[in-house]
Design an enzyme around this catalytic site. Sequence first.
Site, PDB file in Angstrom:
ATOM      1  N   HIS A 100      -4.323  41.115   5.219  1.00 31.79           N
ATOM      2  CA  HIS A 100      -2.888  41.419   5.329  1.00 31.79           C
ATOM      3  C   HIS A 100      -2.492  41.783   6.765  1.00 31.79           C
ATOM      4  O   HIS A 100      -1.658  42.658   6.999  1.00 31.79           O
ATOM      5  CB  HIS A 100      -2.493  42.554   4.375  1.00 31.79           C
ATOM      6  CG  HIS A 100      -2.723  42.231   2.935  1.00 31.79           C
ATOM      7  ND1 HIS A 100      -1.886  41.399   2.224  1.00 31.79           N
ATOM      8  CD2 HIS A 100      -3.707  42.609   2.079  1.00 31.79           C
ATOM      9  CE1 HIS A 100      -2.352  41.284   0.982  1.00 31.79           C
ATOM     10  NE2 HIS A 100      -3.454  41.990   0.877  1.00 31.79           N
ATOM     11  N   TYR A 156      -9.563  50.966   0.962  1.00 28.78           N
ATOM     12  CA  TYR A 156      -8.338  51.062   1.758  1.00 28.78           C
ATOM     13  C   TYR A 156      -8.354  52.259   2.713  1.00 28.78           C
ATOM     14  O   TYR A 156      -8.142  52.092   3.920  1.00 28.78           O
ATOM     15  CB  TYR A 156      -7.114  51.100   0.850  1.00 28.78           C
ATOM     16  CG  TYR A 156      -6.646  49.743   0.382  1.00 28.78           C
ATOM     17  CD1 TYR A 156      -7.482  48.914  -0.371  1.00 28.78           C
ATOM     18  CD2 TYR A 156      -5.377  49.271   0.678  1.00 28.78           C
ATOM     19  CE1 TYR A 156      -7.063  47.662  -0.805  1.00 28.78           C
ATOM     20  CE2 TYR A 156      -4.948  48.017   0.253  1.00 28.78           C
ATOM     21  CZ  TYR A 156      -5.793  47.222  -0.484  1.00 28.78           C
ATOM     22  OH  TYR A 156      -5.376  45.985  -0.903  1.00 28.78           O
TER      23      TYR A 156
END
Length: 473
Positions: free
Chosen positions: A54, A344
Amino acid sequence: MASEVSVASSGSEHSGAQKCPFQDPGLSSMDQDSRLRDILSRFNREKIPERAVHARGAGAYGEFEVTHDVSDICDIDMLLGVGKKTPCVVRFSTTTLERGSAESVRDVKGMAIKHFTQDGNWDWVCLNIPMFFIRDPSKFPDMVHAQRPDPTTNVANPSRWWEFVCNNHETLHMVMFQFSDFGTMFDYRSMSGYAAHAYKWVMPDGSWKYVHWFLASDQGPNFETGHQAKQIGADDAESATRDLYQSLERGEYPSWTVKVQVVDPEDAPKLPFNILDVTKHWNLGNYPPDIDVIPGRTLGKLTLKKEPQDYFEEIEQLAFSPSRLVHGVEASEDPMLQARLFAYPDAQKHRLGPNNLDLPANRTKKFADGARPEKAEMAPQKVPSQEHADWVSQVKSSSWSEPNETDYKFPREFWKALPRLRGEAFQNSLVVNMAKSVSQVPVDMREKVYSTLALIADDLADRVRTMTEEIVE
């Protein structure tokens, strides 16, 4: 030559032609000018590592407003009270390619939302497709690497991706979406977002439900064919970002209707697929026809209203994680979700440093308007039945990574439903897009792809074979 002014990190101005004055011809400017060293060292360090996935993105500010009462299924402050508004920031992104890649490439798109609630920040980390490629998190690095350029040549090599797909059949459902025109969404405003994972909403008495939330774009879908997407990328690599910001400047504020699907834990084992398997979607009534429909219940509306003023500080430094939850929300047993809870924050420590949550973009705004009353302690979660416990244990079994019949059923029903849901042209576009990719791989790999697609549907495999071999010839 006109005198120019540079500014050191201290904020002091420094005048001089070309910003490189000499006070002593016998000494170098590096010895003389500490401010020059400051300027150069800042330049050498001004970029931070890009996201592992991303990397390419755009963002905007908005708000979430509760439009429907859902107090019977949740105890989440942000969702309690029709009319309640919560500020948020949203980041859209491509997934596998680098920061400088075109936004129109065939790729899964991301939609991450950070809600600044009174109970802390609540992150929704979504994709524009309601499932994922894999359910075993140990396969994630190989899956991403397979979609990246070949490490030997740094050139795209479709053989790497098709090799991964043919060896991991749980990917087939997502691959069908990826190679349809869902894989070339034209702009961020028309893109819907899906949490994909199951979460738990817990009530004060300890009862709870499995939930899956999603955001349906009020602008409607805006697909492009592979050829159109390629042309857009050649003309304007930032097409989706430009479209988003220009719409905000025109006062055309994009919005999304937010809905939630709910499953009682006692009903979960009775479903003909496992809702903890993120390679499957929760059926909204589209397909498969013989699998239970799990309807969406409207929660509210998210509207974007303002673009950032400093992209780096406000968007690039954002740190999203599915682990950032608030009172009343818990993660499910989904193995992919459990892995993301660690991955994450760990990636953000590398990219932004250990104190990334103290950056202005990520700082909580809770209690900003004064002290907030303490929430009552929740009762211990009610223990489901043995049937539910046995069902959950499936995710820890060795068979979890192995193919099963639902890995073929879902893509098969998607293929069959496309003419009804999107039209014959949409289905044909999937064939064309696959053929263009498969035509770039060696003959033995092509045969392997055809055999794998035949596990979904013979006519799919036959049509891809026919078109691929025509391209090769």
